[in-house]
Scaffold this motif. Structure first.
Motif, PDB file in Angstrom:
ATOM      1  N   PHE A 295      43.920 -64.714  94.914  1.00 31.10           N
ATOM      2  CA  PHE A 295      43.572 -64.040  93.779  1.00 31.10           C
ATOM      3  C   PHE A 295      42.081 -63.846  93.621  1.00 31.10           C
ATOM      4  CE2 PHE A 295      41.446 -64.749  89.603  1.00 31.10           C
ATOM      5  CZ  PHE A 295      42.223 -63.480  88.856  1.00 31.10           C
ATOM      6  N   GLN A 296      41.520 -64.818  94.466  1.00 31.55           N
ATOM      7  CA  GLN A 296      39.892 -64.886  94.126  1.00 31.55           C
ATOM      8  C   GLN A 296      39.515 -63.828  95.273  1.00 31.55           C
ATOM      9  OE1 GLN A 296      38.000 -66.941  92.115  1.00 31.55           O
ATOM     10  NE2 GLN A 296      36.524 -64.968  92.589  1.00 31.55           N
ATOM     11  N   GLU A 297      39.817 -63.861  96.449  1.00 32.70           N
ATOM     12  CA  GLU A 297      39.645 -62.789  97.287  1.00 32.70           C
ATOM     13  C   GLU A 297      40.030 -61.435  96.809  1.00 32.70           C
ATOM     14  OE1 GLU A 297      39.853 -66.493  99.415  1.00 32.70           O
ATOM     15  OE2 GLU A 297      41.306 -65.503  98.188  1.00 32.70           O
ATOM     16  N   ILE A 298      41.031 -61.280  96.083  1.00 32.34           N
ATOM     17  CA  ILE A 298      41.285 -59.786  95.853  1.00 32.34           C
ATOM     18  C   ILE A 298      40.384 -59.494  94.584  1.00 32.34           C
ATOM     19  CG2 ILE A 298      42.977 -58.599  94.387  1.00 32.34           C
ATOM     20  CD1 ILE A 298      45.278 -60.187  96.040  1.00 32.34           C
ATOM     21  N   GLU A 299      40.115 -60.264  93.902  1.00 28.31           N
ATOM     22  CA  GLU A 299      38.962 -59.999  92.720  1.00 28.31           C
ATOM     23  C   GLU A 299      37.847 -59.634  93.258  1.00 28.31           C
ATOM     24  OE1 GLU A 299      39.789 -59.655  89.245  1.00 28.31           O
ATOM     25  OE2 GLU A 299      41.824 -59.531  90.258  1.00 28.31           O
ATOM     26  N   ASN A 300      37.359 -60.503  94.193  1.00 26.19           N
ATOM     27  CA  ASN A 300      35.970 -60.136  94.915  1.00 26.19           C
ATOM     28  C   ASN A 300      35.981 -58.910  95.483  1.00 26.19           C
ATOM     29  OD1 ASN A 300      34.695 -62.392  93.919  1.00 26.19           O
ATOM     30  ND2 ASN A 300      35.405 -63.566  95.727  1.00 26.19           N
ATOM     31  N   ALA A 301      37.456 -58.510  96.110  1.00 31.16           N
ATOM     32  CA  ALA A 301      37.319 -57.197  97.008  1.00 31.16           C
ATOM     33  C   ALA A 301      37.293 -56.137  95.994  1.00 31.16           C
ATOM     34  CB  ALA A 301      38.618 -56.949  97.768  1.00 31.16           C
ATOM     35  N   LYS A 302      37.761 -56.176  94.906  1.00 26.83           N
ATOM     36  CA  LYS A 302      37.837 -55.315  93.957  1.00 26.83           C
ATOM     37  C   LYS A 302      36.567 -54.890  93.338  1.00 26.83           C
ATOM     38  CE  LYS A 302      42.455 -55.843  92.046  1.00 26.83           C
ATOM     39  NZ  LYS A 302      43.188 -56.153  90.632  1.00 26.83           N
ATOM     40  N   LYS A 303      35.499 -55.963  93.292  1.00 35.63           N
ATOM     41  CA  LYS A 303      34.325 -55.910  93.046  1.00 35.63           C
ATOM     42  C   LYS A 303      33.503 -55.026  93.929  1.00 35.63           C
ATOM     43  CE  LYS A 303      33.955 -60.073  90.211  1.00 35.63           C
ATOM     44  NZ  LYS A 303      33.300 -61.486  89.913  1.00 35.63           N
ATOM     45  N   TRP A 304      33.676 -55.484  95.296  1.00 37.04           N
ATOM     46  CA  TRP A 304      33.213 -54.691  96.344  1.00 37.04           C
ATOM     47  C   TRP A 304      33.487 -53.042  96.342  1.00 37.04           C
ATOM     48  CZ3 TRP A 304      34.307 -55.842 102.117  1.00 37.04           C
ATOM     49  CH2 TRP A 304      33.453 -55.291 103.168  1.00 37.04           C
ATOM     50  N   PHE A 305      34.726 -52.899  95.986  1.00 37.92           N
ATOM     51  CA  PHE A 305      35.219 -51.565  96.017  1.00 37.92           C
ATOM     52  C   PHE A 305      34.755 -51.000  94.868  1.00 37.92           C
ATOM     53  CE2 PHE A 305      39.584 -49.030  95.534  1.00 37.92           C
ATOM     54  CZ  PHE A 305      38.976 -47.929  96.309  1.00 37.92           C
ATOM     55  N   LYS A 306      34.561 -51.476  93.721  1.00 36.68           N
ATOM     56  CA  LYS A 306      33.691 -50.600  92.738  1.00 36.68           C
ATOM     57  C   LYS A 306      32.179 -50.458  93.195  1.00 36.68           C
ATOM     58  CE  LYS A 306      36.530 -52.308  88.738  1.00 36.68           C
ATOM     59  NZ  LYS A 306      36.631 -53.187  87.790  1.00 36.68           N
ATOM     60  N   LYS A 307      31.648 -51.397  93.848  1.00 39.42           N
ATOM     61  CA  LYS A 307      30.200 -50.995  94.166  1.00 39.42           C
ATOM     62  C   LYS A 307      30.254 -49.854  95.234  1.00 39.42           C
ATOM     63  CE  LYS A 307      26.064 -53.494  96.240  1.00 39.42           C
ATOM     64  NZ  LYS A 307      25.853 -54.866  96.615  1.00 39.42           N
ATOM     65  N   ILE A 308      31.129 -49.949  96.144  1.00 38.96           N
ATOM     66  CA  ILE A 308      31.361 -48.764  97.205  1.00 38.96           C
ATOM     67  C   ILE A 308      31.684 -47.457  96.657  1.00 38.96           C
ATOM     68  CG2 ILE A 308      32.457 -48.426  99.434  1.00 38.96           C
ATOM     69  CD1 ILE A 308      30.279 -50.154  99.992  1.00 38.96           C
ATOM     70  N   ASN A 309      32.526 -47.505  95.921  1.00 35.28           N
ATOM     71  CA  ASN A 309      33.235 -46.215  95.468  1.00 35.28           C
ATOM     72  C   ASN A 309      33.391 -46.057  93.931  1.00 35.28           C
ATOM     73  OD1 ASN A 309      34.724 -43.807  96.004  1.00 35.28           O
ATOM     74  ND2 ASN A 309      36.536 -44.928  95.244  1.00 35.28           N
ATOM     75  N   GLN A 310      32.851 -44.988  93.506  1.00 33.36           N
ATOM     76  CA  GLN A 310      33.003 -44.837  91.985  1.00 33.36           C
ATOM     77  C   GLN A 310      34.558 -45.066  91.516  1.00 33.36           C
ATOM     78  OE1 GLN A 310      30.423 -44.286  90.159  1.00 33.36           O
ATOM     79  NE2 GLN A 310      31.531 -43.599  87.989  1.00 33.36           N
ATOM     80  N   HIS A 311      34.581 -45.700  90.331  1.00 35.73           N
ATOM     81  CA  HIS A 311      36.049 -45.753  89.862  1.00 35.73           C
ATOM     82  C   HIS A 311      36.145 -45.075  88.481  1.00 35.73           C
ATOM     83  CE1 HIS A 311      36.723 -48.736  92.766  1.00 35.73           C
ATOM     84  NE2 HIS A 311      37.670 -49.584  92.195  1.00 35.73           N
ATOM     85  N   PRO A 312      37.372 -44.745  88.143  1.00 36.40           N
ATOM     86  CA  PRO A 312      38.514 -44.878  88.684  1.00 36.40           C
ATOM     87  C   PRO A 312      38.656 -44.075  90.279  1.00 36.40           C
ATOM     88  CG  PRO A 312      39.049 -43.659  86.841  1.00 36.40           C
ATOM     89  CD  PRO A 312      37.329 -44.104  86.755  1.00 36.40           C
ATOM     90  N   PRO A 313      39.048 -44.746  91.159  1.00 35.18           N
ATOM     91  CA  PRO A 313      39.313 -44.137  92.583  1.00 35.18           C
ATOM     92  C   PRO A 313      40.197 -42.832  92.675  1.00 35.18           C
ATOM     93  CG  PRO A 313      40.271 -46.240  92.702  1.00 35.18           C
ATOM     94  CD  PRO A 313      39.624 -46.150  91.166  1.00 35.18           C
ATOM     95  N   GLU A 314      41.065 -42.976  91.578  1.00 30.81           N
ATOM     96  CA  GLU A 314      42.158 -41.591  91.553  1.00 30.81           C
ATOM     97  C   GLU A 314      41.522 -40.490  90.913  1.00 30.81           C
ATOM     98  OE1 GLU A 314      43.418 -44.616  88.211  1.00 30.81           O
ATOM     99  OE2 GLU A 314      42.359 -44.628  90.023  1.00 30.81           O
ATOM    100  N   LYS A 315      40.463 -40.308  90.424  1.00 31.48           N
ATOM    101  CA  LYS A 315      39.638 -39.471  89.643  1.00 31.48           C
ATOM    102  C   LYS A 315      38.717 -38.864  90.442  1.00 31.48           C
ATOM    103  CE  LYS A 315      42.069 -39.963  85.713  1.00 31.48           C
ATOM    104  NZ  LYS A 315      42.863 -38.858  85.312  1.00 31.48           N
ATOM    105  N   ALA A 316      38.468 -39.028  91.611  1.00 28.67           N
ATOM    106  CA  ALA A 316      37.532 -38.485  92.367  1.00 28.67           C
ATOM    107  C   ALA A 316      37.313 -36.998  92.573  1.00 28.67           C
ATOM    108  CB  ALA A 316      37.544 -38.895  94.068  1.00 28.67           C
ATOM    109  N   SER A 317      38.857 -36.342  92.968  1.00 24.20           N
ATOM    110  CA  SER A 317      38.890 -35.013  92.970  1.00 24.20           C
ATOM    111  C   SER A 317      38.074 -34.338  91.710  1.00 24.20           C
ATOM    112  CB  SER A 317      40.315 -34.463  93.255  1.00 24.20           C
ATOM    113  OG  SER A 317      40.600 -34.636  94.663  1.00 24.20           O
TER     114      SER A 317
END
Length: 468
Positions: A431-453
């Protein structure tokens, strides 16, 4: 209603996956754009039902590569000086000097570096590259195409290919707005940008700040945060396979749980076969102690080498290779192309494996898109294939400094830790690693990721409206 005509420039095959195989085209059509792929790849875009104009016999000016190489080295020099950080030297590639031609090229590049090693010098080199590319047949052919087709905007699918320079210059000389996409999360510190566009589409606010830092001549209003389309397929349930179908198609045992070992290219991780073998040994021990596990091995798509053959044969009882569905059209490195089938294969591999083990790749973001964790390999091996290579160098690269903390992944610091790492993840949650990875993902890539196009097309519409 008059549709705006958009040229999607594919200077090479690298943009196919993000801009031909995702929902990008469909989203653009739904927003009433007339989309034409300006295609410099050997892939026939029309097979997908899309309109295309082929770029034939594209060549850059013979001297452009020399100026590009000098430009890269000067940018790395300035970055290292500005940041007082030697890591930028790790992005340099050695010059070939094993022939008279290579040696003369090396001398020319070194001379340019001595003459232009400053921000003012870089400006002169960028100007020189423009002058050289305007002399090419590619530039003049591009002018003819653009005068005939009269597109409203040119969008280049990446920023780092020389063959994209002339078409972008031709558009700018005709007053057509141009934009380019920063292709990967690690590109900017590497000094890989060769295209000078009117607008730059980036993954995140973090990448926008990087672009301004490394290229101070680019104005803030030229940079638009959109996110990247490469993660959209993880949210497209229409391509999801059932576990039964995926396991049957790939000859997997439905009774087992599978871990993905994701390979890197030979330059990034020359010792991957050793890491794969270490993982297989750990799996065998885990199975002796009550687990029922195996490995799905997905190699790097551009790695067609035989370097894994011995390990795959020795541990075939616990390793099943599922090879990426990329194609090599004429056996040269620059015609290795992704396929839509591989995009779907990758998504379903992630969907039906427990987690991924690799050395520092962006697969951490692919897996966390499915609420799954990642293990980063973090140890060196004896008798390394490349004597001066070290894993310590990899994790010092700039893009890893964006981690919110070290607990974004599970770290494997020795072969002995693989057993406990796998056992911990399989037995307990991460849980902790996944939650932290989600924070990293949000920093790296604009969210929600499925709306990039959607964000990219909105940005294109705003640019066109601004220039009308």
């Amino acid at each position: 209603m008059q549709k705006n005509k958009i040229f999607i420039l594919l200077p090479d095959g690298i943009g196919l996956r993000n801009f031909a195989y995702t929902s990008f085209h469909k989203t653009g059509v739904q927003n009433f754009f007339d989309i034409i792929y300006w295609n410099n790849t050997p892939f026939d875009i029309s097979e997908l039902g899309y309109d295309e104009i082929k770029i034939n016999y594209a060549k850059s000016h013979p001297l452009t590569d020399i100026y590009k190489r000098a430009k890269t080295q000067i940018e790395l020099n300035l970055n290292a000086k500005r940041a007082n950080d030697p890591i930028y030297n790790g992005y340099r590639f050695k010059f070939k000097k094993n022939s008279t031609r290579h040696f003369l090229k090396y001398c020319f590049v070194k001379t340019l570096i001595l003459l232009y090693n400053s921000e003012k010098g870089l400006k002169k080199i960028r100007t020189k590259i423009g002058k050289l590319e305007r002399k090419t047949k590619l530039y003049h052919d591009s002018l003819q195409t653009l005068k005939k087709e009269k597109p409203d905007l040119i969008f280049s699918t990446n920023q780092r290919v020389m063959l994209g320079v002339a078409p972008i210059l031709a558009a700018q000389d005709l007053g057509i707005p141009t934009a380019t996409f920063i292709f990967s999360w690690d590109n900017l510190p590497k000094a890989s940008k060769i295209i000078e566009a009117d607008y730059y589409f980036v993954w995140s606010q973090f990448m926008k700040e990087q672009l301004r830092y490394y290229y101070p001549h680019i104005n803030e209003n030229q940079i638009i945060v959109t996110g990247t389309t490469q993660f959209e397929p993880h949210f497209d349930v229409s391509i999801f396979q059932t576990k039964e179908t995926f396991f049957l198609e790939n000859q997997l045992d439905i009774a087992k749980k599978y871990i993905c070992f994701s390979g890197d290219d030979v330059t990034t991780s020359p010792n991957d076969p050793v890491y794969l073998e270490d993982t297989a040994k750990a799996i065998l021990k885990l199975n002796q102690n009550g687990h029922n596990l195996s490995i799905v091995f997905r190699r790097c798509p551009v790695d067609f080498s035989s370097r894994f053959d011995t390990v795959l044969e020795k541990y075939k009882s616990v390793i099943t290779p599922i090879s990426p569905k990329w194609i090599n059209i004429d056996e040269s490195w620059n015609t290795i192309l992704p396929t839509k089938e591989d995009l779907e294969l990758q998504v379903n591999t992630i969907l039906h494996t427990e987690f991924v083990i690799n050395l520092g790749s962006s697969m951490v973001f692919d897996y966390v898109s499915h609420n799954k964790t990642c293990c980063y390999i973090n140890y060196d091996v004896s008798n390394s294939v490349l004597p001066n290579w070290s894993v310590k160098k990899i994790y010092k690269y700039i893009h890893f400094r964006s981690m919110p903390n070290k607990e974004v992944v599970h770290w494997i610091n020795s072969p002995d830790e693989i057993y406990n790492c796998i056992d911990t993840i399989i037995t307990n949650n991460s849980f902790q690693e996944i939650e932290n990875a989600k924070k990293w993902f949000k920093k790296i890539n604009q969210h929600p990721p499925e709306k990039a196009s959607e964000r990219i097309w909105n940005a294109i519409a705003k640019i066109i409206n601004k220039n009308e």
